[in-house]
Design a protein around this motif. Sequence first.
Motif, PDB file in Angstrom:
ATOM      1  N   GLY A  65       0.817  -1.204   0.000  1.00  0.00           N
ATOM      2  CA  GLY A  65       0.000   0.000   0.000  1.00  0.00           C
ATOM      3  C   GLY A  65       0.852   1.257   0.000  1.00  0.00           C
ATOM      4  N   ARG A  66       1.914   1.239   0.745  1.00  0.00           N
ATOM      5  CA  ARG A  66       2.820   2.393   0.800  1.00  0.00           C
ATOM      6  C   ARG A  66       3.498   2.597  -0.549  1.00  0.00           C
ATOM      7  NH1 ARG A  66       6.728   1.040   4.794  1.00  0.00           N
ATOM      8  NH2 ARG A  66       4.899   0.680   6.054  1.00  0.00           N
ATOM      9  N   ARG A  67       3.870   1.500  -1.190  1.00  0.00           N
ATOM     10  CA  ARG A  67       4.533   1.609  -2.489  1.00  0.00           C
ATOM     11  C   ARG A  67       3.595   2.212  -3.522  1.00  0.00           C
ATOM     12  NH1 ARG A  67       5.481  -3.663  -5.583  1.00  0.00           N
ATOM     13  NH2 ARG A  67       3.355  -3.177  -6.085  1.00  0.00           N
ATOM     14  N   LEU A  68       2.343   1.768  -3.541  1.00  0.00           N
ATOM     15  CA  LEU A  68       1.387   2.275  -4.508  1.00  0.00           C
ATOM     16  C   LEU A  68       0.950   3.700  -4.192  1.00  0.00           C
ATOM     17  CD1 LEU A  68      -0.801  -0.894  -5.079  1.00  0.00           C
ATOM     18  CD2 LEU A  68       0.984   0.024  -6.547  1.00  0.00           C
ATOM     19  N   ALA A  69       0.922   4.064  -2.914  1.00  0.00           N
ATOM     20  CA  ALA A  69       0.489   5.408  -2.532  1.00  0.00           C
ATOM     21  C   ALA A  69       1.495   6.470  -2.961  1.00  0.00           C
ATOM     22  CB  ALA A  69       0.272   5.471  -1.022  1.00  0.00           C
ATOM     23  N   PHE A  70       2.768   6.143  -2.945  1.00  0.00           N
ATOM     24  CA  PHE A  70       3.802   7.120  -3.275  1.00  0.00           C
ATOM     25  C   PHE A  70       4.361   6.935  -4.680  1.00  0.00           C
ATOM     26  CE2 PHE A  70       4.085   6.855   1.427  1.00  0.00           C
ATOM     27  CZ  PHE A  70       3.663   8.151   1.693  1.00  0.00           C
ATOM     28  N   GLU A  71       3.702   6.150  -5.498  1.00  0.00           N
ATOM     29  CA  GLU A  71       4.184   5.867  -6.844  1.00  0.00           C
ATOM     30  C   GLU A  71       3.782   6.996  -7.794  1.00  0.00           C
ATOM     31  OE1 GLU A  71       2.390   2.496  -8.983  1.00  0.00           O
ATOM     32  OE2 GLU A  71       4.411   1.682  -8.959  1.00  0.00           O
ATOM     33  N   THR A  72       4.742   7.512  -8.541  1.00  0.00           N
ATOM     34  CA  THR A  72       4.460   8.556  -9.517  1.00  0.00           C
ATOM     35  C   THR A  72       3.859   7.921 -10.772  1.00  0.00           C
ATOM     36  OG1 THR A  72       6.621   8.394 -10.561  1.00  0.00           O
ATOM     37  CG2 THR A  72       6.429   9.908  -8.666  1.00  0.00           C
ATOM     38  N   PRO A  73       3.201   8.705 -11.601  1.00  0.00           N
ATOM     39  CA  PRO A  73       2.647   8.142 -12.845  1.00  0.00           C
ATOM     40  C   PRO A  73       3.710   7.500 -13.737  1.00  0.00           C
ATOM     41  CG  PRO A  73       1.685  10.288 -12.410  1.00  0.00           C
ATOM     42  CD  PRO A  73       2.767  10.084 -11.393  1.00  0.00           C
ATOM     43  N   GLU A  74       4.914   8.053 -13.739  1.00  0.00           N
ATOM     44  CA  GLU A  74       5.985   7.468 -14.550  1.00  0.00           C
ATOM     45  C   GLU A  74       6.397   6.105 -14.012  1.00  0.00           C
ATOM     46  OE1 GLU A  74       6.271  10.626 -13.225  1.00  0.00           O
ATOM     47  OE2 GLU A  74       5.675  11.669 -15.059  1.00  0.00           O
ATOM     48  N   GLU A  75       6.470   5.989 -12.676  1.00  0.00           N
ATOM     49  CA  GLU A  75       6.809   4.700 -12.068  1.00  0.00           C
ATOM     50  C   GLU A  75       5.708   3.677 -12.321  1.00  0.00           C
ATOM     51  OE1 GLU A  75       7.329   6.048  -8.082  1.00  0.00           O
ATOM     52  OE2 GLU A  75       9.506   6.198  -8.264  1.00  0.00           O
ATOM     53  N   ALA A  76       4.457   4.121 -12.279  1.00  0.00           N
ATOM     54  CA  ALA A  76       3.335   3.209 -12.557  1.00  0.00           C
ATOM     55  C   ALA A  76       3.400   2.724 -13.996  1.00  0.00           C
ATOM     56  CB  ALA A  76       2.005   3.903 -12.286  1.00  0.00           C
ATOM     57  N   ALA A  77       3.724   3.627 -14.928  1.00  0.00           N
ATOM     58  CA  ALA A  77       3.833   3.241 -16.330  1.00  0.00           C
ATOM     59  C   ALA A  77       4.959   2.240 -16.532  1.00  0.00           C
ATOM     60  CB  ALA A  77       4.058   4.475 -17.201  1.00  0.00           C
ATOM     61  N   THR A  78       6.081   2.464 -15.860  1.00  0.00           N
ATOM     62  CA  THR A  78       7.220   1.550 -15.969  1.00  0.00           C
ATOM     63  C   THR A  78       6.866   0.177 -15.412  1.00  0.00           C
ATOM     64  OG1 THR A  78       8.742   3.396 -15.761  1.00  0.00           O
ATOM     65  CG2 THR A  78       9.631   1.213 -15.327  1.00  0.00           C
ATOM     66  N   ARG A  79       6.185   0.163 -14.243  1.00  0.00           N
ATOM     67  CA  ARG A  79       5.799  -1.118 -13.630  1.00  0.00           C
ATOM     68  C   ARG A  79       4.819  -1.867 -14.519  1.00  0.00           C
ATOM     69  NH1 ARG A  79       1.479  -2.136 -10.712  1.00  0.00           N
ATOM     70  NH2 ARG A  79       1.074   0.046 -10.270  1.00  0.00           N
ATOM     71  N   LEU A  80       3.839  -1.152 -15.085  1.00  0.00           N
ATOM     72  CA  LEU A  80       2.863  -1.820 -15.946  1.00  0.00           C
ATOM     73  C   LEU A  80       3.491  -2.272 -17.265  1.00  0.00           C
ATOM     74  CD1 LEU A  80      -0.345   0.304 -15.381  1.00  0.00           C
ATOM     75  CD2 LEU A  80       0.063  -2.051 -14.696  1.00  0.00           C
ATOM     76  N   ALA A  81       4.440  -1.523 -17.788  1.00  0.00           N
ATOM     77  CA  ALA A  81       5.081  -1.910 -19.046  1.00  0.00           C
ATOM     78  C   ALA A  81       5.897  -3.180 -18.885  1.00  0.00           C
ATOM     79  CB  ALA A  81       5.964  -0.781 -19.563  1.00  0.00           C
ATOM     80  N   ALA A  82       6.347  -3.460 -17.681  1.00  0.00           N
ATOM     81  CA  ALA A  82       7.166  -4.653 -17.438  1.00  0.00           C
ATOM     82  C   ALA A  82       6.314  -5.895 -17.207  1.00  0.00           C
ATOM     83  CB  ALA A  82       8.081  -4.420 -16.245  1.00  0.00           C
ATOM     84  N   THR A  83       4.992  -5.759 -17.191  1.00  0.00           N
ATOM     85  CA  THR A  83       4.121  -6.919 -17.038  1.00  0.00           C
ATOM     86  C   THR A  83       3.483  -7.229 -18.378  1.00  0.00           C
ATOM     87  OG1 THR A  83       2.221  -5.562 -16.444  1.00  0.00           O
ATOM     88  CG2 THR A  83       3.582  -6.364 -14.637  1.00  0.00           C
ATOM     89  N   GLY A  84       3.329  -8.479 -18.663  1.00  0.00           N
ATOM     90  CA  GLY A  84       2.744  -8.884 -19.925  1.00  0.00           C
ATOM     91  C   GLY A  84       1.226  -8.871 -19.897  1.00  0.00           C
ATOM     92  N   LEU A  85       0.642  -9.019 -21.071  1.00  0.00           N
ATOM     93  CA  LEU A  85      -0.805  -9.091 -21.191  1.00  0.00           C
ATOM     94  C   LEU A  85      -1.271 -10.520 -20.983  1.00  0.00           C
ATOM     95  CD1 LEU A  85      -1.472  -6.935 -24.383  1.00  0.00           C
ATOM     96  CD2 LEU A  85      -1.717  -6.254 -22.013  1.00  0.00           C
ATOM     97  N   GLU A  86      -2.489 -10.671 -20.496  1.00  0.00           N
ATOM     98  CA  GLU A  86      -3.083 -11.997 -20.392  1.00  0.00           C
ATOM     99  C   GLU A  86      -3.464 -12.468 -21.790  1.00  0.00           C
ATOM    100  OE1 GLU A  86      -6.459 -11.449 -17.888  1.00  0.00           O
ATOM    101  OE2 GLU A  86      -5.281 -11.657 -16.051  1.00  0.00           O
ATOM    102  N   LYS A  87      -3.576 -13.770 -21.948  1.00  0.00           N
ATOM    103  CA  LYS A  87      -3.935 -14.325 -23.258  1.00  0.00           C
ATOM    104  C   LYS A  87      -5.307 -13.833 -23.709  1.00  0.00           C
ATOM    105  CE  LYS A  87      -1.045 -18.359 -23.304  1.00  0.00           C
ATOM    106  NZ  LYS A  87      -0.062 -17.883 -24.239  1.00  0.00           N
ATOM    107  N   ARG A  88      -6.213 -13.684 -22.745  1.00  0.00           N
ATOM    108  CA  ARG A  88      -7.561 -13.211 -23.071  1.00  0.00           C
ATOM    109  C   ARG A  88      -7.497 -11.789 -23.635  1.00  0.00           C
ATOM    110  NH1 ARG A  88     -11.550 -12.098 -18.209  1.00  0.00           N
ATOM    111  NH2 ARG A  88      -9.504 -11.589 -17.476  1.00  0.00           N
TER     112      ARG A  88
END
Length: 177
Positions: A65-88
């Motif tokens: 919760g602390r990590r997500l609360a202090f995460e900047t939009p750029e950090e969120a974009a980087t974290r999401l870009a490093a995760t793949g898409l589901e097959k669906r």
Amino acid sequence: MTASARRLLGAFSDTHAAANGTRPHTGSGNADFDTNMVIILAALLCALIFALGLNSIVRCALRCGRRLAFETPEEAATRLAATGLEKRALRRIPVAVYGSGADIPATDCPICLTEFADGEKVRVLPRCHHGFHVRCIDKWLASHSSCPTCRQSLLDHGTGDGACRSNGGGHGELTLA
């Protein structure tokens, strides 16, 4: 201890018990005490394990919760870009057949660097409209959620544009705009 001393002590305990109105102590009391002690120790052990588990869960929740609360939009974009898409979500990205009637601006796949041939299946990304061979981009999107050409994210990370709704599993779910 001598036998006479034992008899004397035994007689004393019998006399003392009779004077107090209690029965003489027999050997079964020790067994009851041992059983009760084992039950108490087992209950304490279970309580300790439960408390340690609960402590671990609370610490993990606070840390995330602390990590997500202090995460900047750029950090969120980087974290999401490093995760793949589901097959669906991957299956929801449109596939076109390359040819004279297809509206695909590119003539080659930027991943494998080979030209598209007539009749080949090309996956066109919904936000940036870049086209790739299906086998090439599917392999990329299994571990990334951005376009390999322009790095634009295919997922929404709190911007409100409705491109993705996270399903809580760490991977994004793509919805076409």
